[in-house]
Design a protein around this motif. Structure first.
Motif, PDB file in Angstrom:
ATOM      1  N   VAL A  19     -57.390  10.916 -23.494  1.00 31.53           N
ATOM      2  CA  VAL A  19     -58.079   9.719 -23.977  1.00 31.53           C
ATOM      3  C   VAL A  19     -59.167   9.286 -23.003  1.00 31.53           C
ATOM      4  CG1 VAL A  19     -57.770   7.278 -24.578  1.00 31.53           C
ATOM      5  CG2 VAL A  19     -56.061   8.957 -25.272  1.00 31.53           C
ATOM      6  N   ASN A  20     -58.923   9.442 -21.714  1.00 32.00           N
ATOM      7  CA  ASN A  20     -59.918   9.027 -20.713  1.00 32.00           C
ATOM      8  C   ASN A  20     -61.161   9.919 -20.707  1.00 32.00           C
ATOM      9  OD1 ASN A  20     -58.509  11.209 -19.698  1.00 32.00           O
ATOM     10  ND2 ASN A  20     -58.554  10.489 -17.589  1.00 32.00           N
ATOM     11  N   GLU A  21     -61.130  11.041 -21.388  1.00 34.71           N
ATOM     12  CA  GLU A  21     -62.289  11.929 -21.463  1.00 34.71           C
ATOM     13  C   GLU A  21     -63.203  11.611 -22.647  1.00 34.71           C
ATOM     14  OE1 GLU A  21     -61.424  16.240 -20.550  1.00 34.71           O
ATOM     15  OE2 GLU A  21     -59.381  15.517 -20.941  1.00 34.71           O
ATOM     16  N   VAL A  22     -62.765  10.694 -23.502  1.00 30.24           N
ATOM     17  CA  VAL A  22     -63.517  10.384 -24.719  1.00 30.24           C
ATOM     18  C   VAL A  22     -64.330   9.115 -24.514  1.00 30.24           C
ATOM     19  CG1 VAL A  22     -63.326   9.839 -27.174  1.00 30.24           C
ATOM     20  CG2 VAL A  22     -61.746  11.468 -26.138  1.00 30.24           C
ATOM     21  N   GLY A  23     -65.629   9.202 -24.776  1.00 31.30           N
ATOM     22  CA  GLY A  23     -66.497   8.042 -24.632  1.00 31.30           C
ATOM     23  C   GLY A  23     -66.479   7.145 -25.847  1.00 31.30           C
ATOM     24  N   LYS A  24     -66.580   7.733 -27.035  1.00 30.75           N
ATOM     25  CA  LYS A  24     -66.607   6.964 -28.280  1.00 30.75           C
ATOM     26  C   LYS A  24     -65.849   7.738 -29.355  1.00 30.75           C
ATOM     27  CE  LYS A  24     -71.075   4.774 -27.505  1.00 30.75           C
ATOM     28  NZ  LYS A  24     -72.430   4.575 -28.013  1.00 30.75           N
ATOM     29  N   LEU A  25     -65.160   6.995 -30.210  1.00 31.88           N
ATOM     30  CA  LEU A  25     -64.458   7.584 -31.349  1.00 31.88           C
ATOM     31  C   LEU A  25     -65.006   6.980 -32.636  1.00 31.88           C
ATOM     32  CD1 LEU A  25     -60.737   7.399 -30.167  1.00 31.88           C
ATOM     33  CD2 LEU A  25     -62.151   9.441 -30.334  1.00 31.88           C
ATOM     34  N   LYS A  89     -67.731   4.709 -38.733  1.00 29.84           N
ATOM     35  CA  LYS A  89     -67.167   3.446 -38.275  1.00 29.84           C
ATOM     36  C   LYS A  89     -66.502   3.660 -36.937  1.00 29.84           C
ATOM     37  CE  LYS A  89     -66.055   1.513 -42.821  1.00 29.84           C
ATOM     38  NZ  LYS A  89     -64.971   1.003 -43.671  1.00 29.84           N
ATOM     39  N   PRO A  90     -66.715   2.740 -36.010  1.00 31.49           N
ATOM     40  CA  PRO A  90     -66.011   2.860 -34.724  1.00 31.49           C
ATOM     41  C   PRO A  90     -64.510   2.901 -34.959  1.00 31.49           C
ATOM     42  CG  PRO A  90     -67.708   1.193 -34.592  1.00 31.49           C
ATOM     43  CD  PRO A  90     -67.611   1.590 -36.050  1.00 31.49           C
ATOM     44  N   TYR A  91     -63.824   3.734 -34.182  1.00 31.97           N
ATOM     45  CA  TYR A  91     -62.383   3.939 -34.327  1.00 31.97           C
ATOM     46  C   TYR A  91     -61.717   3.648 -33.005  1.00 31.97           C
ATOM     47  CZ  TYR A  91     -58.001   6.243 -35.558  1.00 31.97           C
ATOM     48  OH  TYR A  91     -56.685   6.513 -35.809  1.00 31.97           O
ATOM     49  N   SER A  92     -60.563   3.002 -33.063  1.00 31.87           N
ATOM     50  CA  SER A  92     -59.838   2.668 -31.844  1.00 31.87           C
ATOM     51  C   SER A  92     -58.432   3.224 -31.886  1.00 31.87           C
ATOM     52  CB  SER A  92     -59.786   1.144 -31.689  1.00 31.87           C
ATOM     53  OG  SER A  92     -58.990   0.815 -30.575  1.00 31.87           O
ATOM     54  N   LEU A  93     -57.942   3.687 -30.758  1.00 32.21           N
ATOM     55  CA  LEU A  93     -56.575   4.180 -30.656  1.00 32.21           C
ATOM     56  C   LEU A  93     -55.585   3.051 -30.389  1.00 32.21           C
ATOM     57  CD1 LEU A  93     -57.152   7.411 -28.562  1.00 32.21           C
ATOM     58  CD2 LEU A  93     -56.735   7.239 -31.004  1.00 32.21           C
ATOM     59  N   ASP A  94     -56.106   1.847 -30.192  1.00 35.59           N
ATOM     60  CA  ASP A  94     -55.232   0.700 -29.908  1.00 35.59           C
ATOM     61  C   ASP A  94     -54.492   0.233 -31.145  1.00 35.59           C
ATOM     62  OD1 ASP A  94     -56.169   0.759 -27.326  1.00 35.59           O
ATOM     63  OD2 ASP A  94     -57.810  -0.602 -27.775  1.00 35.59           O
TER      64      ASP A  94
END
Length: 94
Positions: A19-25, A89-94
């Motif tokens: 996850v820390n390697e991803v800038g935007k999802l 659309k912006p996507y969040s893993l939260d």
């Protein structure tokens, strides 16, 4: 492949990252403009054509779609009959 990707199939390559390697999802949804109307779209694996779907009965009748389920209509068309657009659309893993 030099960057750690592995071949999945056809022109699809995958890579597992932290996850820390991803800038935007983003969540990306493909749509097709067909005869001035917007439809969700996907590629038919068997024919390679564009599969359009709708639950709008009147629109389906107007466009020559076939009923494929109780409330769903679909139609296969050639790629040159549509304009493909993507909704991002912006996507969040939260």
């Amino acid at each position: 492949m030099n960057n750690g990707f592995t071949h999945y199939k056809n022109n699809i390559y995958t890579k597992i990252v932290g996850v820390n390697e991803v800038g935007k999802l983003y969540s990306i949804n493909p749509y097709a403009v067909y005869k001035g109307e917007l439809f969700p779209a996907s590629e038919e694996s068997k024919t390679g054509k564009v599969l359009l779907v709708t639950t709008n009965t009147e629109l389906a009748k107007k466009m020559g779609f076939k009923r494929t389920d109780k409330y769903m209509y679909s139609k296969s068309v050639e790629w040159d009959e549509v304009e493909i657009i993507e909704e991002r659309k912006p996507y969040s893993l939260d």
